[in-house]
Write a protein that holds these residues in place. Sequence first.
Motif, PDB file in Angstrom:
ATOM      1  N   CYS A  11       0.832  -1.208   0.000  1.00  0.00           N
ATOM      2  CA  CYS A  11       0.000   0.000   0.000  1.00  0.00           C
ATOM      3  C   CYS A  11       0.872   1.266   0.000  1.00  0.00           C
ATOM      4  O   CYS A  11       0.575   2.260  -0.711  1.00  0.00           O
ATOM      5  CB  CYS A  11      -0.926  -0.001   1.209  1.00  0.00           C
ATOM      6  N   LYS A  12       1.899   1.218   0.772  1.00  0.00           N
ATOM      7  CA  LYS A  12       2.806   2.374   0.802  1.00  0.00           C
ATOM      8  C   LYS A  12       3.508   2.547  -0.551  1.00  0.00           C
ATOM      9  O   LYS A  12       3.678   3.682  -1.043  1.00  0.00           O
ATOM     10  CB  LYS A  12       3.820   2.212   1.927  1.00  0.00           C
ATOM     11  N   GLU A  13       3.932   1.446  -1.110  1.00  0.00           N
ATOM     12  CA  GLU A  13       4.583   1.509  -2.419  1.00  0.00           C
ATOM     13  C   GLU A  13       3.603   2.034  -3.492  1.00  0.00           C
ATOM     14  O   GLU A  13       3.969   2.836  -4.376  1.00  0.00           O
ATOM     15  CB  GLU A  13       5.121   0.133  -2.823  1.00  0.00           C
ATOM     16  N   ALA A  14       2.355   1.637  -3.407  1.00  0.00           N
ATOM     17  CA  ALA A  14       1.354   2.116  -4.382  1.00  0.00           C
ATOM     18  C   ALA A  14       1.098   3.609  -4.190  1.00  0.00           C
ATOM     19  O   ALA A  14       0.947   4.372  -5.172  1.00  0.00           O
ATOM     20  CB  ALA A  14       0.064   1.324  -4.205  1.00  0.00           C
ATOM     21  N   ASP A  15       1.064   4.101  -2.981  1.00  0.00           N
ATOM     22  CA  ASP A  15       0.889   5.532  -2.710  1.00  0.00           C
ATOM     23  C   ASP A  15       2.081   6.318  -3.258  1.00  0.00           C
ATOM     24  O   ASP A  15       1.897   7.392  -3.897  1.00  0.00           O
ATOM     25  CB  ASP A  15       0.725   5.789  -1.212  1.00  0.00           C
ATOM     26  N   ARG A  16       3.261   5.853  -3.064  1.00  0.00           N
ATOM     27  CA  ARG A  16       4.438   6.587  -3.581  1.00  0.00           C
ATOM     28  C   ARG A  16       4.442   6.581  -5.122  1.00  0.00           C
ATOM     29  O   ARG A  16       4.778   7.605  -5.753  1.00  0.00           O
ATOM     30  CB  ARG A  16       5.716   5.941  -3.039  1.00  0.00           C
ATOM     31  N   ALA A  17       4.065   5.431  -5.674  1.00  0.00           N
ATOM     32  CA  ALA A  17       4.028   5.366  -7.141  1.00  0.00           C
ATOM     33  C   ALA A  17       2.942   6.298  -7.690  1.00  0.00           C
ATOM     34  O   ALA A  17       3.127   6.964  -8.737  1.00  0.00           O
ATOM     35  CB  ALA A  17       3.774   3.936  -7.588  1.00  0.00           C
ATOM     36  N   GLN A  18       1.839   6.421  -7.047  1.00  0.00           N
ATOM     37  CA  GLN A  18       0.777   7.310  -7.474  1.00  0.00           C
ATOM     38  C   GLN A  18       1.201   8.776  -7.352  1.00  0.00           C
ATOM     39  O   GLN A  18       0.940   9.595  -8.257  1.00  0.00           O
ATOM     40  CB  GLN A  18      -0.493   7.058  -6.625  1.00  0.00           C
ATOM     41  N   TYR A  49       4.267   9.875  -7.462  1.00  0.00           N
ATOM     42  CA  TYR A  49       5.296  10.109  -8.491  1.00  0.00           C
ATOM     43  C   TYR A  49       4.644  10.308  -9.865  1.00  0.00           C
ATOM     44  O   TYR A  49       5.040  11.182 -10.647  1.00  0.00           O
ATOM     45  CB  TYR A  49       6.268   8.941  -8.514  1.00  0.00           C
ATOM     46  N   PHE A  50       3.620   9.491 -10.137  1.00  0.00           N
ATOM     47  CA  PHE A  50       2.925   9.662 -11.421  1.00  0.00           C
ATOM     48  C   PHE A  50       2.244  11.025 -11.513  1.00  0.00           C
ATOM     49  O   PHE A  50       2.290  11.712 -12.550  1.00  0.00           O
ATOM     50  CB  PHE A  50       1.887   8.544 -11.607  1.00  0.00           C
ATOM     51  N   GLU A  51       1.653  11.427 -10.438  1.00  0.00           N
ATOM     52  CA  GLU A  51       0.980  12.725 -10.453  1.00  0.00           C
ATOM     53  C   GLU A  51       2.001  13.853 -10.607  1.00  0.00           C
ATOM     54  O   GLU A  51       1.703  14.856 -11.308  1.00  0.00           O
ATOM     55  CB  GLU A  51       0.191  12.908  -9.144  1.00  0.00           C
ATOM     56  N   ARG A  52       3.138  13.776 -10.079  1.00  0.00           N
ATOM     57  CA  ARG A  52       4.162  14.817 -10.255  1.00  0.00           C
ATOM     58  C   ARG A  52       4.658  14.825 -11.706  1.00  0.00           C
ATOM     59  O   ARG A  52       4.875  15.902 -12.307  1.00  0.00           O
ATOM     60  CB  ARG A  52       5.344  14.532  -9.287  1.00  0.00           C
ATOM     61  N   MET A  53       4.876  13.629 -12.180  1.00  0.00           N
ATOM     62  CA  MET A  53       5.361  13.553 -13.577  1.00  0.00           C
ATOM     63  C   MET A  53       4.283  14.093 -14.548  1.00  0.00           C
ATOM     64  O   MET A  53       4.602  14.769 -15.549  1.00  0.00           O
ATOM     65  CB  MET A  53       5.713  12.107 -13.945  1.00  0.00           C
ATOM     66  N   ASP A  54       3.033  13.801 -14.264  1.00  0.00           N
ATOM     67  CA  ASP A  54       1.954  14.253 -15.147  1.00  0.00           C
ATOM     68  C   ASP A  54       1.746  15.764 -15.041  1.00  0.00           C
ATOM     69  O   ASP A  54       1.392  16.438 -16.038  1.00  0.00           O
ATOM     70  CB  ASP A  54       0.659  13.512 -14.777  1.00  0.00           C
ATOM     71  N   LYS A  63       5.147   5.859 -18.409  1.00  0.00           N
ATOM     72  CA  LYS A  63       5.906   4.874 -17.612  1.00  0.00           C
ATOM     73  C   LYS A  63       5.549   5.015 -16.138  1.00  0.00           C
ATOM     74  O   LYS A  63       5.360   4.020 -15.432  1.00  0.00           O
ATOM     75  CB  LYS A  63       7.390   5.080 -17.845  1.00  0.00           C
ATOM     76  N   ALA A  64       5.435   6.221 -15.624  1.00  0.00           N
ATOM     77  CA  ALA A  64       5.099   6.449 -14.214  1.00  0.00           C
ATOM     78  C   ALA A  64       3.684   5.976 -13.917  1.00  0.00           C
ATOM     79  O   ALA A  64       3.376   5.417 -12.846  1.00  0.00           O
ATOM     80  CB  ALA A  64       5.258   7.930 -13.870  1.00  0.00           C
ATOM     81  N   ARG A  65       2.810   6.185 -14.931  1.00  0.00           N
ATOM     82  CA  ARG A  65       1.448   5.760 -14.732  1.00  0.00           C
ATOM     83  C   ARG A  65       1.341   4.222 -14.648  1.00  0.00           C
ATOM     84  O   ARG A  65       0.652   3.672 -13.795  1.00  0.00           O
ATOM     85  CB  ARG A  65       0.576   6.284 -15.883  1.00  0.00           C
ATOM     86  N   GLN A  66       2.037   3.562 -15.538  1.00  0.00           N
ATOM     87  CA  GLN A  66       2.042   2.090 -15.515  1.00  0.00           C
ATOM     88  C   GLN A  66       2.641   1.558 -14.194  1.00  0.00           C
ATOM     89  O   GLN A  66       2.146   0.580 -13.621  1.00  0.00           O
ATOM     90  CB  GLN A  66       2.814   1.558 -16.717  1.00  0.00           C
TER      91      GLN A  66
END
Length: 598
Positions: A145-152, A154-159, A171-174
């Motif tokens: 869950c923590k890893e999914a929150d960080r990945a989300q 990161y994707f939002e920052r990249m977007d 790539k960040a979204r995937q």
Amino acid sequence: MSWGSELWDQFDNLEKHTQWGIEFVEKYTKFVKERSEIETNYAKQIRNLSKKYQPKKNSREEEESKFTFCQAFLTSLNELNDYAGQHEVIAENLTSQIITELSRYLQELKGERKSHFHDGRKAQQHIESSWKQLESCKRRFERDCKEADRAQQYFERMDADINVTKADVEKARQHAQSRHQMASDSKSDYSSYLQKFNQEQNEHYFTVIPNIFQKLQDMEEKRIDRIGVSMRTFADVDRQVLPIVGKCLDGMTKAAESIEPKTDSKQVVESYKSGFEPPGDVDFEDYGQAMTRTPSDTSLSNSREAKEKPAGKSKGKLWPFIKNKNKPPPAPPASSPPSPSAVPNDPQSPKQHKEPLSHRLNDFMTSKPKLHCLRSLRRGVSGSGPEDFSHLPPEQRRKKLLGKMEDLNKDIQKEMDQRDALTKMKDVYVKNPQMGDPASVDPRLSEIALNIEKLQFEAQKFEVSRCVYCVRVCVCVCVCWSLSSPDGSYTEEQNSETQVKANVNPVLPTSSTPEFDDEFDDEETLPTIGTCKALYPFEGHNEGTISVAEGELLYVIEEDKGDGWTRVRRNEDEEGYVPSSYVEVFLETNAKGAMTYI
């Protein structure tokens, strides 16, 4: 109340409690074992005590057992021996019914307890392992869950960054999507395992553990019940022998009640009665009355008068068992010789009465063999006595002869039984030679025949002695009747005795046995071993004494043996005892010594 529901979380305490229960069983088993050892030792000591006080064979105690109190004591000893046997029964029953059973049960109890606690530990290990797996799934789900929150994030920052290429954003979204998928999978695993764990935990605490604890509870209750049964058995073992112990105690009480003082008193009479009559009265001798001696009243005349005076009996004998009661007073000291006026032959002196008839009877009964022993007893001579028991008083001799004959007859019967058995065996060997050699029995048969011959000879000898004794009693009674007169007195004429003896002689058994001949022969004439001179006059009023006059010369046939008396002879038919201090003895130098009745 159930251990499974009430003590679901007291696994360790239950383990300690059940271990203590096993130790208690071991402790109780040890207690019963020590009690059994005490009973065994007690029974052994009681048996040894009973054996210690049992009468020894061929001893005085065996003869004393004829008294009722001795028989009662012997019965009590036998009952006490049986009483000890009951304590041995207690020890055996304690060992077989409690110790052995508890020892076997302890092994089973330990095995059952070990099995139950093994299952309990296994269940605990399983639930603990499930709990660890649940915790692992939980941590993995948390991490995902923590890893999914960080990945989300990161994707939002990249977007939101215009400077980032579209490929980087994709790539960040995937990556965020994959993390969310992993978190979703972890959540599913965690939820599934949590459900499984809750189910296992519920089963563990409400099914598995209660069942194990229930088995432990049942095991403990059985252990307690078994202890109760053992304790009841412990009491019942004693209770089972109480009737027999009571019988033993009743036997002791009955033995004590069987004691009869009157019977024992009569038994004393039977054991020690001699058959003799008590001695007669002792005549008074007046030594204080003075006399006036006439010139013709000399010692010589007294000596002549003593010689002419008829003898009371042909051969005087001292009364049996009398030591100093009827003896004359000791002679006066040499420094003060008696005055002539003190001669006891004074006519005014009390006249000697006729001897009682009982003395006459006893003198006849106390023949030579019996007098030997009685005089030896008086002089302290010890010995086993002749084998025909002639050293005993008449009544005791009769009992001994009958007892000896009974023993010999038993021995003869025993030898005859052995002879009959061997004869039958020999007949079997003759008919069936394969079973044995008939000649092998002949030596033993010859030995038994010799033994029977010897025993029959001994029995015949004692039978002759018994017959002689019976005839002597008959002679004695006849003498009493023949010597008695209508007024109760008697005459001392010897022809009466001779006539009676002549009348009873035909009833005697014809036998050449020396003991039979000696019983009726006159006593041997003892050889003289010297001479003596009477220093003082002496009147023999007592049984077995002889009167002497002062200065009279007599023959010595038996010197003083330490009892203060010397045996002398006046003529062939007149002899007796005089005080040694009244005479002066001149022994012959070549005399071999006096023959004494010892």
